[in-house]
Scaffold this motif. Sequence first.
Motif, mmCIF file in Angstrom:
data_model
loop_
_atom_site.group_PDB
_atom_site.id
_atom_site.type_symbol
_atom_site.label_atom_id
_atom_site.label_comp_id
_atom_site.label_asym_id
_atom_site.label_seq_id
_atom_site.Cartn_x
_atom_site.Cartn_y
_atom_site.Cartn_z
ATOM 1 N N UNK A 84 -0.762 -0.049 -15.427
ATOM 2 C CA UNK A 84 0.424 0.596 -14.858
ATOM 3 C C UNK A 84 0.469 2.068 -15.248
ATOM 4 N N UNK A 85 0.643 2.931 -14.255
ATOM 5 C CA UNK A 85 0.825 4.363 -14.494
ATOM 6 C C UNK A 85 2.068 4.809 -13.736
ATOM 7 N N UNK A 86 2.929 5.560 -14.389
ATOM 8 C CA UNK A 86 4.193 5.989 -13.781
ATOM 9 C C UNK A 86 4.116 7.422 -13.277
ATOM 10 N N UNK A 87 4.947 7.713 -12.267
ATOM 11 C CA UNK A 87 5.043 9.065 -11.735
ATOM 12 C C UNK A 87 6.306 9.211 -10.926
ATOM 13 N N UNK A 88 6.623 10.422 -10.519
ATOM 14 C CA UNK A 88 7.764 10.631 -9.632
ATOM 15 C C UNK A 88 7.528 9.859 -8.334
ATOM 16 N N UNK A 89 8.588 9.277 -7.765
ATOM 17 C CA UNK A 89 8.412 8.432 -6.572
ATOM 18 C C UNK A 89 8.252 9.233 -5.282
ATOM 19 N N UNK A 90 7.282 10.140 -5.284
ATOM 20 C CA UNK A 90 6.987 10.930 -4.092
ATOM 21 C C UNK A 90 5.480 11.129 -3.993
ATOM 22 N N UNK A 91 5.018 11.904 -2.993
ATOM 23 C CA UNK A 91 3.588 12.074 -2.781
ATOM 24 C C UNK A 91 2.908 12.700 -3.996
ATOM 25 N N UNK A 121 5.466 6.674 -0.263
ATOM 26 C CA UNK A 121 5.157 8.070 -0.557
ATOM 27 C C UNK A 121 4.160 8.164 -1.709
ATOM 28 N N UNK A 122 4.329 7.323 -2.725
ATOM 29 C CA UNK A 122 3.359 7.284 -3.810
ATOM 30 C C UNK A 122 2.010 6.801 -3.288
ATOM 31 N N UNK A 182 1.737 -0.336 -0.028
ATOM 32 C CA UNK A 182 2.946 0.417 -0.327
ATOM 33 C C UNK A 182 4.183 -0.454 -0.401
ATOM 34 N N UNK A 183 5.324 0.192 -0.249
ATOM 35 C CA UNK A 183 6.616 -0.513 -0.304
ATOM 36 C C UNK A 183 7.650 0.346 0.423
ATOM 37 N N UNK A 205 8.561 5.799 7.556
ATOM 38 C CA UNK A 205 7.912 6.319 8.752
ATOM 39 C C UNK A 205 6.501 6.807 8.504
ATOM 40 N N UNK A 206 6.235 7.311 7.301
ATOM 41 C CA UNK A 206 4.924 7.843 6.961
ATOM 42 C C UNK A 206 3.835 6.776 7.003
ATOM 43 N N UNK A 207 4.204 5.506 6.837
ATOM 44 C CA UNK A 207 3.219 4.427 6.700
ATOM 45 C C UNK A 207 2.295 4.305 7.908
ATOM 46 N N UNK A 208 2.813 4.524 9.112
ATOM 47 C CA UNK A 208 1.995 4.372 10.312
ATOM 48 C C UNK A 208 1.186 5.617 10.645
ATOM 49 N N UNK A 209 1.445 6.722 9.947
ATOM 50 C CA UNK A 209 0.740 7.969 10.226
ATOM 51 C C UNK A 209 -0.366 8.263 9.218
#
Length: 333
Positions: free
Chosen positions: A214-221, A247-248, A271-272, A276-280
């Motif tokens: 497990x590695x943690x980070x901000x929940x964005x790209x 996004x992660x 992902x989870x 909208x980003x998932x299909x692109x």
Amino acid sequence: MANIRDVAKEANVSVATVSRVINRLPHTSKTAIKAVNEAMKKLGYNPTEKSKSSNAHSAHSIGVLVADVSNSFYGLMVKAVDKVAREQKRQILISHGYHNADYEREAIELLVKNRCESLVVHAKGLSDEELIKFADQIPGLVIINRHIPAIADRCISLDNVKGSYQAVSYLIQQGHKNIGYLASSHNIDDSIDRKAGFRQALVDNNLKYSDALVVSGEPDEAGGAEAMSNLLAKNLPITAVATYNDFMAAGAISVLRANNIRVPEDISIIGYDDAGIATYLQPQLTTVRYPIQIMAEQAAMLAIELASMQTPDDAANNVYIPTLVPRDSVAKQ
């Protein structure tokens, strides 16, 4: 003619306290309420007709508290509440909490001050106890994306443990045994529950769990990219990675591509949220759908019903279940 300062002086309280009493804000002491009401009666002080008119108009508004509307997840939530509001001939007022208890408290009080009798609240900073107090004082307050047992009938939530469990179980079904996890660094129940689902899926399938996975980070790209880089640096024999959100996952895929690691041929990614980003993404992201739109619509209708003293639908289920969305980012091992 008496003004608010005269009332404050007569009641021996601050002007801010008089304002809180007039606007019926939560967490105002009974002693202060009594003193201010007696002072207003003695001095013949009443709110102006303009304020009454403004408040009457605001009573037809739905207050919405989100962490940050610039995040597409909260944008979908607000859009769904707005849809219900328009159908019910209401407007919405939006405030931000940024997962900070002080901001969330101020936002709720501001919405109440503006006479929003119906509130849809996404709060992660405030404690259960304080939200319960708010709920006791605001009949039309509904909590979304959080389950508080004491006020469960006013909470619309998602089973995040089960959602993460489904995601990791799917990876295991595809033959993966060495699975990493990119967790959110935010200390909120969503993060805790999704990590718990990851761990439970491994244990139930007789796979060893280790904190090293497990590695943690901000929940964005950017957070996902950093977390993926740190996971790769550990040189573990992972063949798949589950992530806190899409996004992660997007950030993780960018790092894998930069390191000439193919997705899904070398490492599968799931992902989870089904944002909208998932299909692109390339490949299109396998993920778990979070039905935030229908949840937000139900929360808005429930808030309106409670504020109007209507009896909510007993058949309604307040705990939603996420569903798997298979796409192209997971391959058989």
